[in-house]
Design a protein around this motif. Structure first.
Motif, PDB file in Angstrom:
ATOM      1  N   SER A 177       0.855  -1.183   0.000  1.00  0.00           N
ATOM      2  CA  SER A 177       0.000   0.000   0.000  1.00  0.00           C
ATOM      3  C   SER A 177       0.888   1.229   0.000  1.00  0.00           C
ATOM      4  O   SER A 177       2.094   1.143   0.214  1.00  0.00           O
ATOM      5  CB  SER A 177      -0.931   0.007   1.205  1.00  0.00           C
ATOM      6  N   GLY A 178       0.273   2.368  -0.238  1.00  0.00           N
ATOM      7  CA  GLY A 178       1.048   3.592  -0.318  1.00  0.00           C
ATOM      8  C   GLY A 178       1.299   3.968  -1.758  1.00  0.00           C
ATOM      9  O   GLY A 178       0.487   3.697  -2.637  1.00  0.00           O
ATOM     10  N   ARG A 179       2.443   4.552  -2.023  1.00  0.00           N
ATOM     11  CA  ARG A 179       2.764   5.032  -3.356  1.00  0.00           C
ATOM     12  C   ARG A 179       3.246   3.878  -4.217  1.00  0.00           C
ATOM     13  O   ARG A 179       4.437   3.649  -4.390  1.00  0.00           O
ATOM     14  CB  ARG A 179       3.829   6.125  -3.284  1.00  0.00           C
ATOM     15  N   THR A 180       2.288   3.138  -4.779  1.00  0.00           N
ATOM     16  CA  THR A 180       2.636   1.947  -5.536  1.00  0.00           C
ATOM     17  C   THR A 180       2.579   2.158  -7.045  1.00  0.00           C
ATOM     18  O   THR A 180       2.830   1.246  -7.811  1.00  0.00           O
ATOM     19  CB  THR A 180       1.699   0.787  -5.174  1.00  0.00           C
ATOM     20  N   GLY A 181       2.249   3.371  -7.486  1.00  0.00           N
ATOM     21  CA  GLY A 181       2.048   3.598  -8.911  1.00  0.00           C
ATOM     22  C   GLY A 181       3.298   3.950  -9.682  1.00  0.00           C
ATOM     23  O   GLY A 181       3.245   4.696 -10.644  1.00  0.00           O
ATOM     24  N   VAL A 182       4.445   3.439  -9.285  1.00  0.00           N
ATOM     25  CA  VAL A 182       5.696   3.691  -9.988  1.00  0.00           C
ATOM     26  C   VAL A 182       6.400   2.366 -10.207  1.00  0.00           C
ATOM     27  O   VAL A 182       6.104   1.393  -9.525  1.00  0.00           O
ATOM     28  CB  VAL A 182       6.610   4.649  -9.181  1.00  0.00           C
ATOM     29  N   PRO A 183       7.349   2.282 -11.116  1.00  0.00           N
ATOM     30  CA  PRO A 183       8.060   1.007 -11.330  1.00  0.00           C
ATOM     31  C   PRO A 183       8.781   0.555 -10.074  1.00  0.00           C
ATOM     32  O   PRO A 183       9.507   1.309  -9.449  1.00  0.00           O
ATOM     33  CB  PRO A 183       9.044   1.340 -12.456  1.00  0.00           C
ATOM     34  N   TYR A 184       8.574  -0.689  -9.685  1.00  0.00           N
ATOM     35  CA  TYR A 184       9.226  -1.282  -8.529  1.00  0.00           C
ATOM     36  C   TYR A 184       9.792  -2.645  -8.876  1.00  0.00           C
ATOM     37  O   TYR A 184       9.293  -3.328  -9.768  1.00  0.00           O
ATOM     38  CB  TYR A 184       8.223  -1.488  -7.383  1.00  0.00           C
ATOM     39  N   ARG A 185      10.814  -3.000  -8.153  1.00  0.00           N
ATOM     40  CA  ARG A 185      11.161  -4.406  -8.100  1.00  0.00           C
ATOM     41  C   ARG A 185      10.823  -4.892  -6.697  1.00  0.00           C
ATOM     42  O   ARG A 185      10.980  -4.162  -5.729  1.00  0.00           O
ATOM     43  CB  ARG A 185      12.625  -4.666  -8.436  1.00  0.00           C
TER      44      ARG A 185
END
Length: 124
Positions: free
Chosen positions: A25-33
């Motif tokens: 949850s939180g700021r999840t709208g960016v590319p992550y690994r």
């Protein structure tokens, strides 16, 4: 900021299966690994499995290759670790980790966000 909450650990016998979940949850709208690590008593934290949120390519530690599968649910923003054919040496606290980056990494110091961990115990 990203918050990670693991669940699904427990006590099982050797040969059994478990599925761990990691809800983000939180700021999840960016590319992550994202990745799963584990730490057994008296040992260093070690990489288990990882994947890129965009694209979904996966990679595994040799010790779990063919037995564990990392996957994700884009709608639920959840990462899973399916663990089959569990062995006593898989006993550890399992942690979900994430970093705002792409590409592969098996290094714990390259992940900024961590869950609280969930205990997995495999009896012989």
């Amino acid at each position: 900021q990203v918050q990670l909450v693991e669940s699904g650990g427990g006590l099982v016998q050797a040969g059994a299966s478990l599925r761990l979940s990691c809800a983000a949850s939180g700021r999840t709208g960016v590319p992550y690994r994202v990745a799963w690590f584990r730490q057994a008593p008296g040992k260093e934290r070690e990489f288990v499995a990882g994947c890129n949120w965009v694209g979904g390519s996966t990679y595994y530690a040799d010790s779990v290759q063919g037995r564990f599968t990392i996957s994700k649910d884009n709608h639920k923003i959840t990462v899973y670790l399916q663990m089959n054919s569990l062995k006593p040496e898989d006993t550890a606290v399992y942690y979900c980790a994430a970093n705002r980056a792409v590409g592969r990494s098996t290094r714990a110091d390259e992940y900024a966000y961590w869950g609280q961990g969930t205990q997995v115990t495999v009896s012989s």
